[in-house]
Design a protein around this motif. Structure first.
Motif, PDB file in Angstrom:
ATOM      1  N   ALA A   1      20.885 -37.093 136.367  1.00 36.86           N
ATOM      2  CA  ALA A   1      20.945 -36.207 135.199  1.00 36.86           C
ATOM      3  C   ALA A   1      19.543 -35.800 134.751  1.00 36.86           C
ATOM      4  O   ALA A   1      19.288 -34.618 134.482  1.00 36.86           O
ATOM      5  CB  ALA A   1      21.688 -36.892 134.058  1.00 36.86           C
ATOM      6  N   LEU A   2      18.637 -36.752 134.678  1.00 39.55           N
ATOM      7  CA  LEU A   2      17.259 -36.437 134.270  1.00 39.55           C
ATOM      8  C   LEU A   2      16.567 -35.539 135.288  1.00 39.55           C
ATOM      9  O   LEU A   2      15.840 -34.606 134.915  1.00 39.55           O
ATOM     10  CB  LEU A   2      16.464 -37.728 134.060  1.00 39.55           C
TER      11      LEU A   2
ATOM     12  N   PHE B   1      15.128 -31.747 134.623  1.00 39.88           N
ATOM     13  CA  PHE B   1      13.739 -31.416 134.949  1.00 39.88           C
ATOM     14  C   PHE B   1      13.656 -30.192 135.859  1.00 39.88           C
ATOM     15  O   PHE B   1      12.854 -29.287 135.622  1.00 39.88           O
ATOM     16  CB  PHE B   1      13.047 -32.618 135.598  1.00 39.88           C
ATOM     17  N   ILE B   2      14.473 -30.159 136.893  1.00 37.23           N
ATOM     18  CA  ILE B   2      14.445 -29.032 137.839  1.00 37.23           C
ATOM     19  C   ILE B   2      14.752 -27.719 137.118  1.00 37.23           C
ATOM     20  O   ILE B   2      14.027 -26.731 137.260  1.00 37.23           O
ATOM     21  CB  ILE B   2      15.433 -29.258 138.996  1.00 37.23           C
ATOM     22  N   TRP B   3      15.835 -27.689 136.337  1.00 36.78           N
ATOM     23  CA  TRP B   3      16.242 -26.435 135.712  1.00 36.78           C
ATOM     24  C   TRP B   3      15.300 -25.993 134.601  1.00 36.78           C
ATOM     25  O   TRP B   3      15.078 -24.797 134.408  1.00 36.78           O
ATOM     26  CB  TRP B   3      17.689 -26.509 135.243  1.00 36.78           C
ATOM     27  N   PHE B   4      14.712 -26.945 133.883  1.00 33.23           N
ATOM     28  CA  PHE B   4      13.712 -26.567 132.884  1.00 33.23           C
ATOM     29  C   PHE B   4      12.463 -26.005 133.555  1.00 33.23           C
ATOM     30  O   PHE B   4      11.829 -25.091 133.033  1.00 33.23           O
ATOM     31  CB  PHE B   4      13.360 -27.734 131.963  1.00 33.23           C
TER      32      PHE B   4
ATOM     33  N   GLY C   1      17.050 -26.346 142.789  1.00 34.09           N
ATOM     34  CA  GLY C   1      18.105 -26.577 141.821  1.00 34.09           C
ATOM     35  C   GLY C   1      19.488 -26.326 142.393  1.00 34.09           C
ATOM     36  O   GLY C   1      20.419 -27.105 142.153  1.00 34.09           O
ATOM     37  N   ILE C   2      19.626 -25.255 143.152  1.00 37.43           N
ATOM     38  CA  ILE C   2      20.927 -24.940 143.757  1.00 37.43           C
ATOM     39  C   ILE C   2      21.322 -26.007 144.768  1.00 37.43           C
ATOM     40  O   ILE C   2      22.453 -26.510 144.749  1.00 37.43           O
ATOM     41  CB  ILE C   2      20.900 -23.534 144.399  1.00 37.43           C
ATOM     42  N   VAL C   3      20.381 -26.376 145.647  1.00 36.35           N
ATOM     43  CA  VAL C   3      20.674 -27.402 146.647  1.00 36.35           C
ATOM     44  C   VAL C   3      20.991 -28.734 145.975  1.00 36.35           C
ATOM     45  O   VAL C   3      21.951 -29.421 146.332  1.00 36.35           O
ATOM     46  CB  VAL C   3      19.498 -27.538 147.649  1.00 36.35           C
TER      47      VAL C   3
END
Length: 168
Positions: A148-149, A153-156, A110-112
């Protein structure tokens, strides 16, 4: 790569002793961790939903992204610092917890993703999303929506795996 020695060191550290001794402080740090997560994910969701043209359509997307950036970084710092403190109390449990490792992989991803692809695409996308006419270097709208999607997805997945750490 064997990371167990690191977790053994963390479990024996002064930070672990402190976090295990003062349960009230641990609870407050847990609250900071959750609030930081809400801030981080909330700002990311706001930006991503704006880029999907779902919320705040009357506000230019570059304004939303510019105003959420600082709060994303504050949330990220809060999550990392409070997460280190929380991890020290249960270091050996985390060393063998698959949900913890999934969360850490997702957090790194997510950070990358946020600092590279999301940032690059969104910096060139506001003209397309705001329908003011694409510039020659602007990104196609479908690419913006895919980014955006993917971000959502990554953060969820980070949040879901973090939640499941306590159940495993």
């Amino acid at each position: 790569m064997n990371v167990v020695p690191f977790f053994e060191w963390l479990d024996a550290s002064w930070l672990a002793s402190f976090s295990k001794t003062y349960a009230g402080l641990f609870s407050m740090v847990q609250a900071v961790h959750i609030l930081s997560m809400v801030m981080l994910v909330g700002m990311i969701i706001l930006g991503d939903l704006r880029m999907l043209n779902i919320v705040l359509r009357g506000v230019p997307s570059d304004v939303i992204l510019r105003n959420t950036k600082k709060w994303i970084y504050i949330g990220l710092v809060g999550i990392i610092l409070s997460g280190i403190y929380e991890s020290s109390a249960i270091a050996m449990k985390l060393a063998y917890n698959s949900f913890f490792w999934a969360k850490m992989a997702g957090l790194a991803m997510g950070i990358v993703f946020m600092l590279s692809l999301r940032s690059a695409v969104y910096s060139r996308a506001p003209e397309v999303i705001a329908s003011t006419g694409p510039k020659t270097d602007a990104v196609e709208p479908w690419v913006v929506k895919l980014v955006a999607l993917t971000s959502l997805f990554i953060w969820f997945s980070v949040a879901a795996n973090g939640r499941w750490i306590g159940f495993s």
